[in-house]
Design an enzyme around this catalytic site. Structure first.
Site, PDB file in Angstrom:
ATOM      1  N   GLU A  62     -34.614 -17.915  63.040  1.00 42.78           N
ATOM      2  CA  GLU A  62     -34.604 -16.711  61.415  1.00 42.78           C
ATOM      3  C   GLU A  62     -35.204 -16.347  61.006  1.00 42.78           C
ATOM      4  OE1 GLU A  62     -30.246 -19.749  60.436  1.00 42.78           O
ATOM      5  OE2 GLU A  62     -31.616 -19.602  59.441  1.00 42.78           O
TER       6      GLU A  62
ATOM      7  N   CYS B 121     -36.689 -21.738  51.162  1.00 46.72           N
ATOM      8  CA  CYS B 121     -36.948 -23.098  52.348  1.00 46.72           C
ATOM      9  C   CYS B 121     -36.253 -23.887  52.768  1.00 46.72           C
ATOM     10  CB  CYS B 121     -38.054 -23.456  51.177  1.00 46.72           C
ATOM     11  SG  CYS B 121     -39.371 -22.792  50.327  1.00 46.72           S
TER      12      CYS B 121
HETATM   13  N1  SAH Z   1     -43.343 -26.804  59.135  1.00 43.50           N
HETATM   14  C1  SAH Z   1     -44.637 -26.058  57.963  1.00 43.50           C
HETATM   15  C2  SAH Z   1     -43.915 -24.364  57.839  1.00 43.50           C
HETATM   16  C3  SAH Z   1     -41.977 -25.002  57.169  1.00 43.50           C
HETATM   17  S1  SAH Z   1     -41.501 -25.218  56.411  1.00 43.50           S
HETATM   18  C4  SAH Z   1     -44.708 -26.609  56.766  1.00 43.50           C
HETATM   19  O1  SAH Z   1     -43.689 -27.943  57.003  1.00 43.50           O
HETATM   20  O2  SAH Z   1     -45.482 -26.242  56.757  1.00 43.50           O
HETATM   21  C5  SAH Z   1     -41.733 -23.978  54.448  1.00 43.50           C
HETATM   22  C6  SAH Z   1     -42.249 -24.804  53.303  1.00 43.50           C
HETATM   23  O3  SAH Z   1     -40.407 -25.025  53.301  1.00 43.50           O
HETATM   24  C7  SAH Z   1     -42.744 -26.208  53.705  1.00 43.50           C
HETATM   25  O4  SAH Z   1     -43.630 -26.257  52.502  1.00 43.50           O
HETATM   26  C8  SAH Z   1     -41.492 -27.309  53.597  1.00 43.50           C
HETATM   27  O5  SAH Z   1     -42.154 -28.297  53.131  1.00 43.50           O
HETATM   28  C9  SAH Z   1     -40.758 -26.811  52.757  1.00 43.50           C
HETATM   29  N2  SAH Z   1     -39.666 -27.263  52.169  1.00 43.50           N
HETATM   30  C10 SAH Z   1     -39.147 -28.035  53.738  1.00 43.50           C
HETATM   31  N3  SAH Z   1     -37.160 -28.244  53.130  1.00 43.50           N
HETATM   32  C11 SAH Z   1     -37.164 -28.282  51.883  1.00 43.50           C
HETATM   33  C12 SAH Z   1     -36.235 -28.521  51.099  1.00 43.50           C
HETATM   34  N4  SAH Z   1     -35.163 -29.171  51.716  1.00 43.50           N
HETATM   35  N5  SAH Z   1     -36.674 -27.715  50.191  1.00 43.50           N
HETATM   36  C13 SAH Z   1     -37.616 -27.308  49.683  1.00 43.50           C
HETATM   37  N6  SAH Z   1     -38.595 -26.762  50.696  1.00 43.50           N
HETATM   38  C14 SAH Z   1     -38.763 -27.138  51.757  1.00 43.50           C
END
Ligand code: SAH
Ligand code: SF4
Length: 336
Positions: A75, A313
């Protein structure tokens, strides 16, 4: 310019096609009105679709947030802001194998790595719906960019060189794969790095981010510091606040201590509740931000754009069209 296929004929034809794809965001050869009709038909027959078209596009914020679901379970989200900023959040993998407990993508497991062109194509889709080039690209969609290193690096170079988006406006967000952060620091392209830290102490981070057992907090921060020195670019830390887990005042104090003298900026993200993680978002986001600021840390509280279409996110997964409040648009959705 690199193309995902070979254009027959003189070199200027390839340049023409590339310019349609990367700077005018053409999706079909038919769009390329300055090519001879016969050639368009030939190219279409030989190569079919230029880039993957979304199977569904969801819209929120009066059309200022659009989420595309691509066939193959990944996505992208295109967001328009006041002031002209146009950001696209893109995926690097379908699913993710790193298993962060609070993350919807992590809960899916890894389906597959995306190819470089599939990654770039999400930016091209955003160009198409914005009607112009995005100003910012963040690799914060599904997947861990540095776990699909080669394709991501190729994509980032293409986004910079072919699409023409400045490297510092391309954010690579990583959970902290230390060897790959070091490798990225050696690449000449000065992209912006974001480190998803989520806890200042290894005990808490081990629970949230299992890969912390391999590369703990101190090693991640040391690699981030190396990256900053290599490119002279400020690194940011992402921190999703979870009730009673990582939002204690002592954790703000500890985070501030770790970041002292580092010039690191902290983005606080209110947790997006996901089906596989029972703990709610922290009600202490503003307090935590104030505690950090009081200790001299630069802090931004991230907005939660697109929540109702699961575009925020960690929620880039498993959305069903037709839920209350969603407006679906088919694959033929045009410029927005
Ligand atoms: N794998 C990479 C990039 C994708 S996630 C990483 O982890 O950085 C992008 C961002 O969204 C990351 O900072 C991740 O920790 C955050 N994220 C993941 N799940 C989330 C959630 N349920 N609530 C808020 N942020 C979240
Ligand atoms: Fe993967 Fe990032 Fe989600 Fe962790 S937070 S599971 S690394 S996408």
């Amino acid at each position: 310019m690199t193309l995902p296929f070979e254009v027959p004929g003189p070199a200027y034809r390839a340049r023409q096609v590339a310019s349609w794809i990367y700077t005018r965001f053409a999706r079909t050869f038919d769009d390329m009105t300055d090519l001879p009709a016969g050639m368009r038909a030939e190219l279409a027959e030989q190569f079919g679709e230029i880039r993957p078209a979304p199977s569904t596009v969801l819209s929120a914020d009066d059309g200022d947030t659009l989420k595309a679901l691509f066939p193959g379970s990944y996505e992208a989200v295109a967001m328009r802001y006041r002031g002209g900023r146009r950001t696209v959040c893109i995926s690097s993998q379908a699913g993710c194998g790193l298993g962060c407990t609070f993350c919807a993508t992590g809960q899916m497991g890894l389906i597959r790595n995306l190819t470089a062109f599939e990654i770039v194509s999400q930016v091209l889709w955003a160009g198409e719906v914005f009607g112009e080039r995005p100003t910012n690209v963040v690799l914060m969609g599904m997947g861990e960019p540095l776990a699909n290193y080669e394709a991501v690096l190729e994509a980032v170079h293409s986004i910079h060189e072919d699409v023409g988006i400045s490297a510092r406006r391309i954010v690579v967000s990583t959970v902290g794969l230390v060897p790959q952060i070091r490798r990225l620091a050696e690449d000449p392209l000065p992209v912006t790095l974001a480190l998803s830290l989520h806890a200042p102490d290894d005990e808490t981070r081990n629970e949230l981010v299992p890969v912390n057992r391999r590369w703990p907090v101190a090693e991640c921060l040391a690699a981030a510091e190396e990256f900053r020195r290599a490119h002279g670019r400020r690194v940011s830390v992402e921190y999703a606040l979870i009730d009673g887990v990582n939002d204690h005042p002592w954790q703000a104090t500890e985070l501030a201590r770790l970041l002292r003298r580092s010039d690191i900026h902290v983005n606080l993200i209110p947790l997006n509740p996901t089906p596989g993680y029972g703990v709610p978002a922290s009600p202490r986001v503003q307090d935590f931000a104030d505690e950090l600021r009081g200790a001299g840390v630069n802090v931004t509280v991230r907005d939660t754009r697109g929540r109702e279409i699961d575009a925020a996110c960690g929620q880039l997964a498993t959305t069903v069209l037709g839920e209350a409040g969603l407006s679906g648009r088919g694959p033929s959705a045009g410029r927005g």
